[in-house]
Design an enzyme around this catalytic site. Structure first.
Site, PDB file in Angstrom:
ATOM      1  N   SER A 110       0.820  -1.218   0.000  1.00  0.00           N
ATOM      2  CA  SER A 110       0.000   0.000   0.000  1.00  0.00           C
ATOM      3  C   SER A 110       0.851   1.263   0.000  1.00  0.00           C
ATOM      4  O   SER A 110       1.911   1.328   0.653  1.00  0.00           O
ATOM      5  CB  SER A 110      -0.867  -0.004   1.261  1.00  0.00           C
ATOM      6  OG  SER A 110      -1.423   1.271   1.485  1.00  0.00           O
ATOM      7  N   GLU A 112       0.209   3.659   1.687  1.00  0.00           N
ATOM      8  CA  GLU A 112       0.252   4.126   3.082  1.00  0.00           C
ATOM      9  C   GLU A 112       1.615   3.854   3.717  1.00  0.00           C
ATOM     10  O   GLU A 112       1.942   4.443   4.743  1.00  0.00           O
ATOM     11  CB  GLU A 112      -0.848   3.451   3.904  1.00  0.00           C
ATOM     12  CG  GLU A 112      -2.230   4.041   3.678  1.00  0.00           C
ATOM     13  CD  GLU A 112      -2.356   5.473   4.210  1.00  0.00           C
ATOM     14  OE1 GLU A 112      -2.164   5.681   5.405  1.00  0.00           O
ATOM     15  OE2 GLU A 112      -2.629   6.368   3.396  1.00  0.00           O
ATOM     16  N   TYR A 134      -1.766   0.616  10.512  1.00  0.00           N
ATOM     17  CA  TYR A 134      -2.039  -0.052   9.228  1.00  0.00           C
ATOM     18  C   TYR A 134      -0.814   0.025   8.309  1.00  0.00           C
ATOM     19  O   TYR A 134      -0.373  -0.981   7.745  1.00  0.00           O
ATOM     20  CB  TYR A 134      -3.255   0.595   8.550  1.00  0.00           C
ATOM     21  CG  TYR A 134      -3.453   0.151   7.119  1.00  0.00           C
ATOM     22  CD1 TYR A 134      -4.079  -1.058   6.830  1.00  0.00           C
ATOM     23  CD2 TYR A 134      -2.991   0.921   6.048  1.00  0.00           C
ATOM     24  CE1 TYR A 134      -4.245  -1.486   5.518  1.00  0.00           C
ATOM     25  CE2 TYR A 134      -3.149   0.500   4.731  1.00  0.00           C
ATOM     26  CZ  TYR A 134      -3.780  -0.701   4.482  1.00  0.00           C
ATOM     27  OH  TYR A 134      -3.930  -1.118   3.185  1.00  0.00           O
TER      28      TYR A 134
HETATM   29  O1  F7E Z   1      -8.973   8.386   3.230  1.00  0.00           O
HETATM   30  C1  F7E Z   1      -9.323  11.940   4.242  1.00  0.00           C
HETATM   31  C2  F7E Z   1      -8.487  11.033   5.138  1.00  0.00           C
HETATM   32  O2  F7E Z   1     -10.099   6.385   4.195  1.00  0.00           O
HETATM   33  C3  F7E Z   1      -8.376   9.197   2.245  1.00  0.00           C
HETATM   34  C4  F7E Z   1      -7.288   2.299   1.971  1.00  0.00           C
HETATM   35  O3  F7E Z   1      -7.779   1.524   0.892  1.00  0.00           O
HETATM   36  O4  F7E Z   1      -5.978   3.655   0.491  1.00  0.00           O
HETATM   37  C5  F7E Z   1      -6.970   3.704   1.517  1.00  0.00           C
HETATM   38  O5  F7E Z   1      -6.494   4.439   2.646  1.00  0.00           O
HETATM   39  C6  F7E Z   1      -8.104  10.585   2.800  1.00  0.00           C
HETATM   40  C7  F7E Z   1      -7.402  10.610   4.165  1.00  0.00           C
HETATM   41  O6  F7E Z   1      -8.320   6.103   2.385  1.00  0.00           O
HETATM   42  C8  F7E Z   1     -12.702  11.795   5.512  1.00  0.00           C
HETATM   43  O7  F7E Z   1      -8.032  11.738   6.281  1.00  0.00           O
HETATM   44  C9  F7E Z   1     -11.277  13.345   4.948  1.00  0.00           C
HETATM   45  O8  F7E Z   1      -6.379  11.562   4.150  1.00  0.00           O
HETATM   46  O9  F7E Z   1     -10.512   6.948   1.762  1.00  0.00           O
HETATM   47  P1  F7E Z   1      -9.576   6.931   2.902  1.00  0.00           P
HETATM   48  P2  F7E Z   1      -6.789   5.995   2.882  1.00  0.00           P
HETATM   49  O10 F7E Z   1      -6.645   6.249   4.322  1.00  0.00           O
HETATM   50  O11 F7E Z   1      -5.959   6.815   1.945  1.00  0.00           O
HETATM   51  C10 F7E Z   1      -4.730   3.047   0.867  1.00  0.00           C
HETATM   52  C11 F7E Z   1      -3.871   2.977  -0.364  1.00  0.00           C
HETATM   53  C12 F7E Z   1      -4.898   1.768   1.585  1.00  0.00           C
HETATM   54  O12 F7E Z   1      -4.044   0.901   1.518  1.00  0.00           O
HETATM   55  C13 F7E Z   1      -6.031   1.659   2.544  1.00  0.00           C
HETATM   56  O13 F7E Z   1      -6.354   0.307   2.836  1.00  0.00           O
HETATM   57  O14 F7E Z   1      -9.341  11.254   2.991  1.00  0.00           O
HETATM   58  N1  F7E Z   1     -10.682  12.139   4.731  1.00  0.00           N
HETATM   59  N2  F7E Z   1     -12.509  13.170   5.435  1.00  0.00           N
HETATM   60  C14 F7E Z   1     -11.551  11.165   5.064  1.00  0.00           C
HETATM   61  N3  F7E Z   1     -11.432   9.817   5.014  1.00  0.00           N
HETATM   62  C15 F7E Z   1     -12.499   9.085   5.420  1.00  0.00           C
HETATM   63  N4  F7E Z   1     -12.416   7.742   5.357  1.00  0.00           N
HETATM   64  N5  F7E Z   1     -13.657   9.689   5.898  1.00  0.00           N
HETATM   65  C16 F7E Z   1     -13.801  11.049   5.963  1.00  0.00           C
HETATM   66  O15 F7E Z   1     -14.823  11.543   6.384  1.00  0.00           O
END
Ligand code: F7E
Length: 320
Positions: A110, A112, A134
């Site tokens: 990932s 991440e 993670y």
């Molecule tokens: O967040 C911001 C949050 O939860 C993206 C997983 O598939 O991709 C994914 O991880 C961004 C972050 O994905 C909200 O703070 C703002 O900066 O959609 P996400 P992630 O954390 O990037 C990687 C490649 C993986 O490997 C993971 O398994 O968006 N954000 N407001 C928010 N995020 C969420 N979830 N909800 C909000 O309300």
């Protein structure tokens, strides 16, 4: 493509099985759990696969602070257990004894792992600085996959996948939360969408393109790791703007920020350099950001229209 596909399912009377069967048609299911070494050995023995794709993980980043140990067990040590199952079933001992007919292994690494990025865009050699339990667990799985390749000569590869999305994405992730939220507001089911950090930026691509890259990686003559992403980055605010415009709304009338969705440590900006995948695999994404978000919004409008506004509630969009 002539594949016979098996999926691993865990738990007793897992409620997702019915849903999976509707979605996946021909896929055969076998029981097993990343927490249980014996069950993985039994699954590999039963199926006798040519290829194993480890896409399993606790993948919602905020949950990894709440359940850090479980995340380490599943997302990190789970990789070890799958590799061990393959090693044992292939009769590979301590020596480098690759052989014909060996099982090929794909690990879903990932972006991440880059976390607080050391350089931009990120390549296969950019150092890791994960910012969540993670990301740390994924880095363990990544290095272990490399190590089994180097130690045992196994055909084991990692795809360093940047965010990949589709209408099947869980509604806890920001893309789907936003497309579902825009569709609900458009159809009059809700009036407001609460989000966290609007300034975070991600390289969002279409999951179908990324699965194609995984298959290409295992079809190479020799094993190697690849960055898979589009090379184009957007902020959460741009995502919101694109999704709301797709249903003819102005996001500023409906979106509010809520501290409950701010993470203890954030990954501010990710951007892939997929040159190696392009040069060596001939891989390129076919679907761009605007098309992806339009696809997700359209699917959510259709889903809500047929389900009376209840879609997405099985996952919940509550704060973590
Ligand atoms: O967040 C911001 C949050 O939860 C993206 C997983 O598939 O991709 C994914 O991880 C961004 C972050 O994905 C909200 O703070 C703002 O900066 O959609 P996400 P992630 O954390 O990037 C990687 C490649 C993986 O490997 C993971 O398994 O968006 N954000 N407001 C928010 N995020 C969420 N979830 N909800 C909000 O309300």
């Amino acid at each position: 493509m002539g594949y016979e596909v098996w999926g691993l399912i865990r738990g007793q009377a897992n409620p997702r099985v019915r849903h999976l069967r509707q979605l996946l048609g021909d896929v055969r299911l076998i029981r097993g759990d990343l927490l249980d070494q014996g069950s993985l050995i039994a699954a590999v023995e039963r199926v006798q696969p040519d290829e194993v794709y480890n896409l399993a993980a606790i993948s919602y980043v905020p949950m990894s602070w709440q359940q850090a140990e479980l995340t380490g067990e599943v997302t990190g040590l789970g990789v070890l257990r799958v590799l061990e199952a393959i090693r044992v079933c292939s009769g590979i001992s301590s020596s480098r004894t690759p052989g014909r007919g060996q099982i090929r292994f794909y690990q879903a690494s990932s972006s991440e792992m880059y976390g607080q990025v050391r350089e931009s865009p990120q390549t296969e050699s950019t150092p890791f600085h994960p910012r969540s339990p993670y990301g740390v667990a994924k880095a363990y799985g990544h290095f272990l996959t490399q190590n089994y390749r180097e130690s045992y000569g196994m055909f084991a590869v990692s795809g360093i996948m940047f965010n990949h999305e589709s209408p099947r994405r869980g509604s806890e992730f920001v893309t789907r939360k936003v497309t579902l939220g825009a569709a609900k507001i458009k159809l009059g089911y809700e009036r407001q969408l609460r989000l966290g950090n609007m300034h975070a930026s991600r390289d969002w691509g279409f999951a179908g393109d990324y699965v194609r890259a995984m298959q290409m990686m295992l079809a190479q003559d020799s094993p190697a790791d690849y960055v898979i992403g589009t090379g184009v980055t957007h902020s959460v605010e741009q995502l919101v703007d694109t999704a709301f415009r797709a249903v003819g709304l102005n996001w500023r009338d409906h979106v509010v920020t809520d501290a409950a969705f701010i993470r203890p440590a954030e990954v501010d900006r990710l951007c892939a350099d997929p040159s190696k995948a392009k040069d060596e695999l001939g891989w390129e994404p076919k679907i761009g950001f605007e098309e992806l978000i339009a696809m997700m919004v359209d699917a959510d409008v259709e889903l809500l229209a047929s389900s009376g506004g209840s879609a997405g509630e099985e996952f919940g969009t509550d704060s973590w």
